[in-house]
Scaffold this active site. Structure first.
Site, PDB file in Angstrom:
ATOM      1  N   HIS A  46       0.727  -1.158  -0.090  1.00 44.33           N
ATOM      2  CA  HIS A  46      -0.032   0.142  -0.197  1.00 44.33           C
ATOM      3  C   HIS A  46       0.903   1.349   0.137  1.00 44.33           C
ATOM      4  O   HIS A  46       1.617   1.328   0.919  1.00 44.33           O
ATOM      5  CB  HIS A  46      -0.848  -0.042   1.301  1.00 44.33           C
ATOM      6  CG  HIS A  46      -1.966   1.074   1.165  1.00 44.33           C
ATOM      7  ND1 HIS A  46      -3.177   0.980   2.290  1.00 44.33           N
ATOM      8  CD2 HIS A  46      -2.060   2.348   0.494  1.00 44.33           C
ATOM      9  CE1 HIS A  46      -3.663   2.077   1.931  1.00 44.33           C
ATOM     10  NE2 HIS A  46      -3.279   2.864   0.890  1.00 44.33           N
ATOM     11  N   THR A 104      -6.786   0.760   6.730  1.00 41.08           N
ATOM     12  CA  THR A 104      -8.114   1.124   5.804  1.00 41.08           C
ATOM     13  C   THR A 104      -9.399   0.776   6.453  1.00 41.08           C
ATOM     14  O   THR A 104      -9.403  -0.372   6.441  1.00 41.08           O
ATOM     15  CB  THR A 104      -7.654   0.363   4.480  1.00 41.08           C
ATOM     16  OG1 THR A 104      -6.408   0.587   4.100  1.00 41.08           O
ATOM     17  CG2 THR A 104      -8.640   1.092   3.115  1.00 41.08           C
ATOM     18  N   HIS A 197      -8.581  -7.947   4.743  1.00 43.92           N
ATOM     19  CA  HIS A 197      -8.493  -7.016   5.910  1.00 43.92           C
ATOM     20  C   HIS A 197      -8.756  -7.724   7.083  1.00 43.92           C
ATOM     21  O   HIS A 197      -9.976  -8.311   7.203  1.00 43.92           O
ATOM     22  CB  HIS A 197      -9.323  -5.776   5.607  1.00 43.92           C
ATOM     23  CG  HIS A 197      -8.917  -4.625   6.136  1.00 43.92           C
ATOM     24  ND1 HIS A 197      -9.005  -4.479   7.664  1.00 43.92           N
ATOM     25  CD2 HIS A 197      -8.156  -3.726   5.976  1.00 43.92           C
ATOM     26  CE1 HIS A 197      -8.282  -3.292   8.090  1.00 43.92           C
ATOM     27  NE2 HIS A 197      -7.681  -2.890   7.063  1.00 43.92           N
TER      28      HIS A 197
HETATM   29  N1  PXP Z   1      -6.643  -5.538   1.206  1.00 51.63           N
HETATM   30  C1  PXP Z   1      -6.689  -4.218   1.258  1.00 51.63           C
HETATM   31  C2  PXP Z   1      -7.372  -3.744   0.082  1.00 51.63           C
HETATM   32  C3  PXP Z   1      -6.018  -3.429   2.274  1.00 51.63           C
HETATM   33  O1  PXP Z   1      -5.857  -2.002   2.311  1.00 51.63           O
HETATM   34  C4  PXP Z   1      -5.276  -4.132   3.292  1.00 51.63           C
HETATM   35  C5  PXP Z   1      -4.508  -3.326   4.240  1.00 51.63           C
HETATM   36  O2  PXP Z   1      -3.569  -2.717   3.923  1.00 51.63           O
HETATM   37  C6  PXP Z   1      -5.492  -5.578   3.132  1.00 51.63           C
HETATM   38  C7  PXP Z   1      -6.039  -6.314   2.395  1.00 51.63           C
HETATM   39  C8  PXP Z   1      -4.558  -6.268   4.154  1.00 51.63           C
HETATM   40  O3  PXP Z   1      -5.249  -6.203   5.607  1.00 51.63           O
HETATM   41  P1  PXP Z   1      -4.485  -6.817   6.886  1.00 51.63           P
HETATM   42  O4  PXP Z   1      -3.014  -6.036   6.972  1.00 51.63           O
HETATM   43  O5  PXP Z   1      -5.404  -6.446   8.047  1.00 51.63           O
HETATM   44  O6  PXP Z   1      -4.305  -8.347   6.676  1.00 51.63           O
END
Ligand code: PXP
Length: 251
Positions: A46, A104, A197
């Site tokens: 990201h 996010t 997420h």
């Molecule tokens: N998918 C998206 C679009 C995200 O913004 C994020 C967090 O940056 C993730 C997946 C991964 O989330 P986590 O770090 O909570 O596993």
């Protein structure tokens, strides 16, 4: 038939730890290579406006040192668009972004922000990127994503994972049902469906069992778990749980 579920490993928090001291360690490229060896199908990063984890120059290093596809998460802004067009990642996932947020926090409201998001989707797709929109599992968002010509939607799994973590079984079941319905609806609209997420070992299997899902993106939990068992073991276990869920669905 249920296909193989790809695992995108988000290495943002390797860079977060590196940035805490400002030096080169721990190296995100080394983490990405370790993730590849452990069975990741892609690397997700990201690129935030405040550069809190991976930075522009870090993307060059990653794309030169990796054979796995890179999925670039970014806000739908002209500045980020210019960076994406310069790096030409395999895939781009458009996410909402607020400076003060810790992560996010919700999906991108593509219905409300249609005029802002739509031209960015088009320009990225024209440049050959697989464009994904990170949205809530909501029928209206899915319809707008399809109308915009996005190839992929990524469904925000945060609410489900939080309910699992809090031990709220009924609430978790409701969120899981919402995710499953959205996956079905999206696939019927011809969209490729991803999810991510907040996913942990405790929440991954019911998500992975949703047959329409093609990819999960997982970051924070894996990097945290790596402190205790190492990155290789953490990713291999996550991969194994995903495969188990798929095998159980197919049985
Ligand atoms: N998918 C998206 C679009 C995200 O913004 C994020 C967090 O940056 C993730 C997946 C991964 O989330 P986590 O770090 O909570 O596993």
């Amino acid at each position: 038939m249920t296909g193989k579920l790809r695992l995108g490993v988000n290495i943002d928090h390797v860079a977060t730890i590196r940035n805490a001291r400002g030096g080169p360690h721990p190296d995100p490229l080394r983490a990405a290579q370790a993730a590849a060896a452990a069975g990741a199908d892609g690397i997700t990063v990201h690129l935030r406006d405040d550069s809190r984890h991976i930075r522009d120059e870090g993307l060059v290093v990653l794309s030169q040192g990796l054979t796995l596809p890179i999925n670039l998460e970014m806000a739908a802004t002209d500045e980020m668009l210019a960076i994406a067009l310069r790096h030409r990642p395999h895939a781009v996932c458009l996410v909402p972004e607020r400076r003060e947020e810790r992560t996010t926090e919700g999906g991108l409201d593509v219905a409300r922000q249609h005029n802002l998001v739509s031209p960015i989707v088009r320009k990225l797709a024209d440049a050959g990127a697989r464009v994904s929109l990170f949205i809530e599992p909501d029928p209206i968002q899915l319809a707008v994503a399809e109308a915009m010509g996005a190839a992929v939607v990524e469904l925000h799994t945060g609410a489900y994972c939080e309910a699992v973590q809090a031990g709220h079984a009924d609430e978790a079941a409701r969120h899981l049902d919402r995710l499953a319905r959205a996956a079905q609806l999206g696939a019927a609209r011809g969209l490729e469906i991803h999810a991510g997420h907040g996913i942990t070992f405790d929440s991954v299997k019911p998500i992975a069992a949703i047959p329409e899902l093609a990819e999960l993106n997982i970051g924070h939990f894996l990097i945290g778990e790596a402190i205790f068992v190492g990155l290789d073991a953490a990713i291999r276990l996550m991969r194994a749980l995903m495969d188990e869920a798929r095998a159980e669905t197919a049985a």
